[in-house]
Every structure is written in structure tokens, then in C-alpha cells.
Write a protein that holds these residues in place. Structure first.
Motif, mmCIF file in Angstrom:
data_model
loop_
_atom_site.group_PDB
_atom_site.id
_atom_site.type_symbol
_atom_site.label_atom_id
_atom_site.label_comp_id
_atom_site.label_asym_id
_atom_site.label_seq_id
_atom_site.Cartn_x
_atom_site.Cartn_y
_atom_site.Cartn_z
ATOM 1 N N LYS A 1 38.415 -75.121 26.145
ATOM 2 C CA LYS A 1 39.818 -74.990 25.739
ATOM 3 C C LYS A 1 40.002 -74.356 24.354
ATOM 4 N N ASN A 2 38.907 -74.035 23.695
ATOM 5 C CA ASN A 2 38.957 -73.187 22.492
ATOM 6 C C ASN A 2 37.775 -72.235 22.588
ATOM 7 N N PRO A 3 37.797 -71.358 23.612
ATOM 8 C CA PRO A 3 36.619 -70.525 23.870
ATOM 9 C C PRO A 3 36.350 -69.528 22.746
ATOM 10 N N ARG A 4 35.076 -69.227 22.591
ATOM 11 C CA ARG A 4 34.691 -68.216 21.606
ATOM 12 C C ARG A 4 35.392 -66.904 21.948
ATOM 13 N N PRO A 5 36.064 -66.277 20.976
ATOM 14 C CA PRO A 5 36.804 -65.039 21.281
ATOM 15 C C PRO A 5 35.865 -63.877 21.626
ATOM 16 N N PHE A 6 36.265 -63.120 22.636
ATOM 17 C CA PHE A 6 35.560 -61.888 22.992
ATOM 18 C C PHE A 6 36.493 -60.698 22.761
ATOM 19 N N PHE A 7 35.876 -59.566 22.453
ATOM 20 C CA PHE A 7 36.640 -58.355 22.153
ATOM 21 C C PHE A 7 36.053 -57.182 22.937
ATOM 22 N N MET A 8 36.907 -56.214 23.225
ATOM 23 C CA MET A 8 36.430 -54.981 23.833
ATOM 24 C C MET A 8 36.212 -53.947 22.729
ATOM 25 N N LEU A 9 35.070 -53.279 22.744
ATOM 26 C CA LEU A 9 34.781 -52.181 21.814
ATOM 27 C C LEU A 9 34.417 -50.961 22.646
ATOM 28 N N SER A 10 35.096 -49.858 22.397
ATOM 29 C CA SER A 10 34.917 -48.689 23.274
ATOM 30 C C SER A 10 34.263 -47.512 22.553
ATOM 31 N N ASN A 11 33.606 -46.661 23.350
ATOM 32 C CA ASN A 11 32.993 -45.414 22.884
ATOM 33 C C ASN A 11 32.020 -45.600 21.719
ATOM 34 N N LEU A 12 31.154 -46.582 21.874
ATOM 35 C CA LEU A 12 30.096 -46.797 20.874
ATOM 36 C C LEU A 12 28.881 -45.973 21.283
ATOM 37 N N CYS A 13 28.257 -45.318 20.317
ATOM 38 C CA CYS A 13 27.079 -44.492 20.601
ATOM 39 C C CYS A 13 25.807 -45.327 20.419
ATOM 40 N N VAL A 14 24.938 -45.289 21.424
ATOM 41 C CA VAL A 14 23.667 -46.027 21.350
ATOM 42 C C VAL A 14 22.669 -45.207 20.547
ATOM 43 N N SER B 1 32.272 -58.200 23.913
ATOM 44 C CA SER B 1 31.329 -58.864 23.022
ATOM 45 C C SER B 1 32.025 -59.905 22.155
ATOM 46 N N SER B 2 31.255 -60.900 21.745
ATOM 47 C CA SER B 2 31.708 -61.815 20.697
ATOM 48 C C SER B 2 31.041 -61.374 19.391
ATOM 49 N N ILE B 3 31.454 -61.989 18.299
ATOM 50 C CA ILE B 3 30.902 -61.636 16.991
ATOM 51 C C ILE B 3 30.273 -62.887 16.392
ATOM 52 N N SER B 4 29.031 -62.764 15.960
ATOM 53 C CA SER B 4 28.364 -63.926 15.383
ATOM 54 C C SER B 4 27.739 -63.572 14.042
ATOM 55 N N LYS B 5 27.246 -64.606 13.389
ATOM 56 C CA LYS B 5 26.656 -64.448 12.066
ATOM 57 C C LYS B 5 25.149 -64.304 12.201
ATOM 58 N N ASN B 6 24.593 -63.256 11.619
ATOM 59 C CA ASN B 6 23.145 -63.068 11.596
ATOM 60 C C ASN B 6 22.636 -63.376 10.186
ATOM 61 N N GLU B 7 21.811 -64.429 10.087
ATOM 62 C CA GLU B 7 21.260 -64.802 8.777
ATOM 63 C C GLU B 7 19.779 -64.447 8.768
ATOM 64 N N PHE B 8 19.452 -63.386 8.067
ATOM 65 C CA PHE B 8 18.058 -62.927 8.022
ATOM 66 C C PHE B 8 17.642 -62.805 6.561
ATOM 67 N N HIS B 9 16.629 -63.608 6.188
ATOM 68 C CA HIS B 9 16.147 -63.631 4.800
ATOM 69 C C HIS B 9 17.294 -63.872 3.804
ATOM 70 N N GLY B 10 18.208 -64.770 4.193
ATOM 71 C CA GLY B 10 19.310 -65.125 3.300
ATOM 72 C C GLY B 10 20.459 -64.140 3.284
ATOM 73 N N LEU B 11 20.319 -63.019 3.995
ATOM 74 C CA LEU B 11 21.384 -62.014 4.038
ATOM 75 C C LEU B 11 22.236 -62.253 5.281
ATOM 76 N N ILE B 12 23.541 -62.427 5.069
ATOM 77 C CA ILE B 12 24.457 -62.691 6.184
ATOM 78 C C ILE B 12 25.162 -61.399 6.588
ATOM 79 N N THR B 13 25.013 -61.031 7.864
ATOM 80 C CA THR B 13 25.691 -59.832 8.383
ATOM 81 C C THR B 13 26.282 -60.165 9.759
#
Length: 524
Positions: free
Chosen positions: A445-458, A503-515
């Protein structure tokens, strides 16, 4: 689909909580809102004063185990002796039954997270002059067991607000009433760390009072001196627990003992104050959890062979399938196909025991009730249920449930809150992470938000995991670079492709750097 700004996202997510009344712990409903709470509390007080024998009878899932721990710790704290009995899934079946009553030499039985359908057990308690207090949160039938007291917010004449709460919360409210009638100074907040786990594990709505309790509970877990949490932190090298750690680490561990062997092991793990014992219990629990994963994988793969794409819901069955993983396989199938799912195990006596899980806005219990004429026992709540039936009735059950699901509108299968809209990659930054974090915990009842992102280049891709089932992508658009993870990917783009994804958006914590990083649900 609308293009969203950060302000749009804030407004949309705030609307989820506009009707919440209990947003702080000081706002929580009082114990007097629950019918029979003080009647039960006064009977327990009498038992304490007369030094009568009390048994706590729980359920073998996370909610039931934690309910037992909460009741037990209260009695520990006041120096009163008691017995805890959690039925073994394989030997005893579910809930309070006649065999358990006959083995207990007690004056008072308190059920936690079960008992609302225990009619025969209640009759036997009467015959043996045992007072029975039922605390439960599952949907009651029209006729209730003949017990001394029944505490269940779903009773028709109960004044508790219309908010789905778990069994551990009902037990907690009983302790609050007991604290009052015994005139004790007692810190009810000591159990909030446990309540947070039970609420999330039992898929309660993460709104209103549940949201308030879980938010505080996460803080409490990270400050906790409980031996079990210290052991998990040490074993898994965790500095702190996040909400997802409860869903994907702590809850499955606690559940695994009851799924694979005996839930009393998990009770002892959470209850012990001895760190060395907690570590020993954890090692056994991890072994059970690994076995659970193997059984789950096998049953999931066998289930896939029985499923037709055109079916309006999922109903699968197998001979002597491991009963301990039926629920978790039903959850996986429901999520995988976005359809209500039923998973049954057939025993030698031609009986089917099953677990059911819902999706979207579909009430799984109401769905089962449509087939009540062919179902034996059943119970649960909107999102999850257990049921049994004769193997000869499976075909009739399928016909009824398939037909009922086919009549449902497509919108019933979807959670309208999930996909918020389209997002410009330039909006994804540290500020976005902070906005999303302020609306946690995400869940039912409070689902993690998802978003559409279009035309992203791999720009790049890499396979992850031992079996390379996961994909890491580097994506770019208009000089913005994003990292994305696609777990158990079912579509693999090529380098240079232009893709649109959800996609959803999450926090990546790598070596203390949050992105920020994207967690891909699907590539369109």
C-alpha cells in the motif's frame, strides 16, 4: 505518460498518506479500542497473582514467532514463569489444536497470531477448565470460538480503526493493557524493533500507524543490543539495517526454521540474551535457509511447467511438494506473472494443502470464499491465505477461481501507485534520493515508485552473479550517465541500442560514496 519533476513526485507520494490519522507514536490508537483487551489483561493479572500456569501458543511464521517473543519477554521482565509452544508445521499443523491442549498442563492459554478459527480447541479448553484467550488478526468467520476473550481488530463489534495490523501488534496491545491493569512502569517501545519486522514480513499496509511503527522500528533495530541482531550484523558484515534488509534478509532467515524444520529455533534465536547462543542458532538457521532456497527453486521450476499464458490466475499442484515453501513459491509466481497464485501440495491421503498470494487490489480471501463449497479449511487476509481441499475438488476449484479472475477488470491486477510517470534522467540525483527516502518505508500500500525512462543509449554492459543471471548496464542520454542493475533479466540489449525501461531508483553506497542507481523492472 506525464513527464515528472521532483515537485510532481513529492505531491504524488504525499497523496498516499493524506488520510493517515496516526502518524506519530503518540497518535496510536489506545488498547481500549480493541474489544476484550482489558478482559484478557485482567484474567492474565489474576493468573499472575495466583501463580497459575500460562502457555503461549503461536504460529510458525515471522509474525507468530515475534508475537511469542513479545509475550515471553514481558513475563521474563516481571519474573513470571510460562510455557511457549509453537506448532510444528509438519507434525502439528497450523494453530492451536486438541493434541497441543492435551499435552499442556496449564490454567490459561494465550494464542498469538492464531486461534480465530479454533472452535474444537476452544471446546476442549472448556471441558478441561482451561481459560482461553485468543489474540489474532486473521479474518473471523461468522461464528467465533467459545473462548474466555477474543482480541481481533476484525471482529464486527471491535472499535479499532479500519487499518490492517499483524498478530504481533495485537499481542503488543495486550501487553499495553496488562501494563495498565498491573500498574507497571514498563517501556512499550522496547518491542518496536520486533514489531517493524513482523509488520513488513506479514505484508501489512505501510501506511498510518504501521508506517509510524516501522519508521521508528528501523531506528530501534540499528541501536538494538538484541543478541540476534548483533549476530546477523556480524555474520553479514552489516553496519546498519535498511528496510529492504528486513524483507530480503532478516524475515526470510526467521521464517526458514519454521518452513524447513521447527520454528522454536527462531523463537530461541530472537529470545536469547546470550550472544554465543545466538550465533549458534543463526548458523543452524542459515543452513535451513539455504535448504529453503534449493526447495523453492525446484518447486518454482516445476510450477512453470503447469502454467498456461492464457490462464487468468495461477493454480499449480504437486505430489508431496515441500509444505514449508508453498507460500514463498506462490509469492514468486504472483510477482512473476502478476496474477493471483495458488500452490498446492498433495499428500498420500489425497488432501491438498495450499498457499495463496494476491496481486494489485485483488482480495485473495474473497476469491477463495467464492469457492467455499469445495474448499475445506481456509483463512488469512487480503494479500495472503492458506487453504486445504480434497484432491478430487481441485478441478472444480480451478473452474470457479479461473472464472472469477476472468471477470475481474484489468485494473484490479495493477497497483495504480507503482508507475508514477516518465522521468528525465537529469532529475536523477542526490536530491531525488533524499525525496524518495523521505517517503520510506516502501511496501504494501506504499509501493516503491517506478518510473519510465525512454531513449537511453546502452554504452556498456556486464553480467553479474555466479550464473550470470543479472545485468549491469551503463546508460546515457543528453550527457547524463546512469548505472542500472537488471536482476534476473529476461531481455538483453546490445551495446549501442536505444532502450526504454521501467525502473525504480535506489542508493548505491560504494566505498562511502553515495550515488543513485536504477533498478530495472522491465525493458519495453
Amino acid at each position: 505518460m506525464n513527464m515528472l519533476s521532483k515537485n510532481d513526485i513529492k505531491k504524488i507520494l504525499k497523496l498516499r498518506f493524506e488520510n493517515d490519522l496516526h502518524v506519530k507514536l503518540c497518535d496510536l490508537p489506545l488498547p481500549c479500542c480493541l474489544k476484550d483487551t482489558y478482559k484478557a489483561a485482567n484474567r492474565i493479572k489474576e493468573a499472575i497473582e495466583k501463580d497459575q500456569k500460562i502457555a503461549i501458543v503461536g504460529d510458525y511464521d515471522v509474525d507468530g514467532i515475534i508475537s511469542c517473543v513479545i509475550m515471553a519477554e514481558f513475563f521474563d521482565d516481571i519474573g513470571f514463569d510460562y510455557v511457549v509452544r509453537i506448532p510444528n508445521r509438519f507434525k502439528d499443523g497450523y494453530g492451536l489444536n486438541e493434541e497441543i491442549i492435551n499435552e499442556l498442563d496449564v490454567d490459561l492459554i494465550i494464542t498469538v497470531d492464531n486461534g480465530i478459527a479454533a472452535h474444537k480447541a476452544a471446546e476442549l479448553c472448556k471441558q478441561k477448565n482451561i481459560d482461553l484467550i485468543i489474540t489474532d488478526h486473521h479474518m473471523p468467520q461468522d461464528i467465533l470460538p467459545d473462548a474466555f476473550a477474543i482480541i481481533n481488530p476484525k471482529q464486527k463489534d471491535c472499535e479499532f480503526p479500519d487499518i490492517e495490523i499483524c498478530g504481533a501488534q495485537v499481542a503488543w496491545y495486550l501487553i499495553a493493557a496488562l501494563k495498565e491493569v498491573c500498574k507497571l512502569k514498563y517501556d512499550m517501545c522496547k518491542f518496536i524493533e520486533l514489531l517493524a519486522i513482523a509488520i513488513i514480513a506479514d505484508m501489512m499496509e505501510l501506511r498510518d500507524l504501521n508506517r509510524a511503527l516501522v519508521r521508528r522500528g528501523i531506528e530501534s533495530i540499528n541501536k538494538s543490543n538484541r543478541a540476534a541482531f548483533k549476530a546477523i550484523k556480524y555474520y553479514y558484515q552489516k553496519d546498519k539495517f535498511e528496510v529492504d534488509n528486513i524483507s530480503f534478509l532478516i524475515a526470510p532467515l526467521i521464517n526458514s526454521a519454521g518452513r524447513m524444520d521447527d520454528a522454536m529455533l527462531s523463537y530461541e534465536f530472537l529470545h536469547t540474551k546470550d550472544y554465543k547462543k545466538a550465533v549458534e542458532y543463526l548458523e543452524q538457521i542459515i543452513a535451513f535457509n539455504n535448504n529453503r532456497k534449493d526447495e523453492e527453486k525446484q518447486l518454482f521450476e516445476e510450477s512453470l511447467l503447469q502454467i498456461k499464458d492464457e490462464d487468468a490466475c495461477i493454480i499449480v499442484a504437486g505430489q508431496n511438494w515441500h509444505e514449508g515453501v508453498l507460500g514463498i513459491v506462490a509469492s514468486r509466481l504472483a510477482k512473476h506473472f502478476n496474477k493471483p497464485s495458488f500452490v498446492f501440495s498433495q499428500n498420500e491421503e489425497n488432501r491438498l494443502k495450499g498457499s495463496a498470494r494476491s496481486v494489485g487490489r485483488i482480495n485473495i480471501l474473497a476469491l477463495i470464499e467464492k469457492a467455499a463449497e469445495v474448499v475445506g479449511n481456509y483463512g488469512g487476509h487480503k494479500g495472503a491465505a492458506g487453504l486445504s481441499l480434497d484432491a478430487n475438488s481441485l478441478s472444480a476449484f480451478k473452474d470457479i477461481v479461473f472464472n472469477e479472475c476472468a471477470l475481474l477488470e484489468e485494473s484490479e491486477f495493477l497497483d495504480p501507485d507503482e508507475i508514477l510517470g516518465e522521468l528525465d534522467p537529469n532529475e536523477i540525483d542526490f536530491e531525488m534520493l533524499e525525496i524518495l527516502e523521505s517517503f520510506e518505508p516502501f511496501g504494501h500500500k506504499n509501493p516503491r515508485p517506478f518510473f519510465m525512462l525512454s531513449n537511453l543509449c546502452v554504452k556498456n554492459k556486464r553480467f553479474l552473479g555466479k550464473e550470470e543471471k543479472h545485468l549491469k548496464l551503463i546508460l546515457t542520454k543528453n550527457n547524463k550517465t546512469l548505472e542500472a542493475l537488471f536482476f534476473n533479466f529476461d531481455k538483453e540489449p546490445n551495446i549501442g541500442d536505444k532502450i526504454t525501461l521501467v525502473s525504480s531508483i535506489s542508493k548505491n553506497e560504494f566505498h562511502g560514496l553515495i550515488t543513485p542507481q536504477l533498478i530495472v523492472r522491465e525493458i519495453l
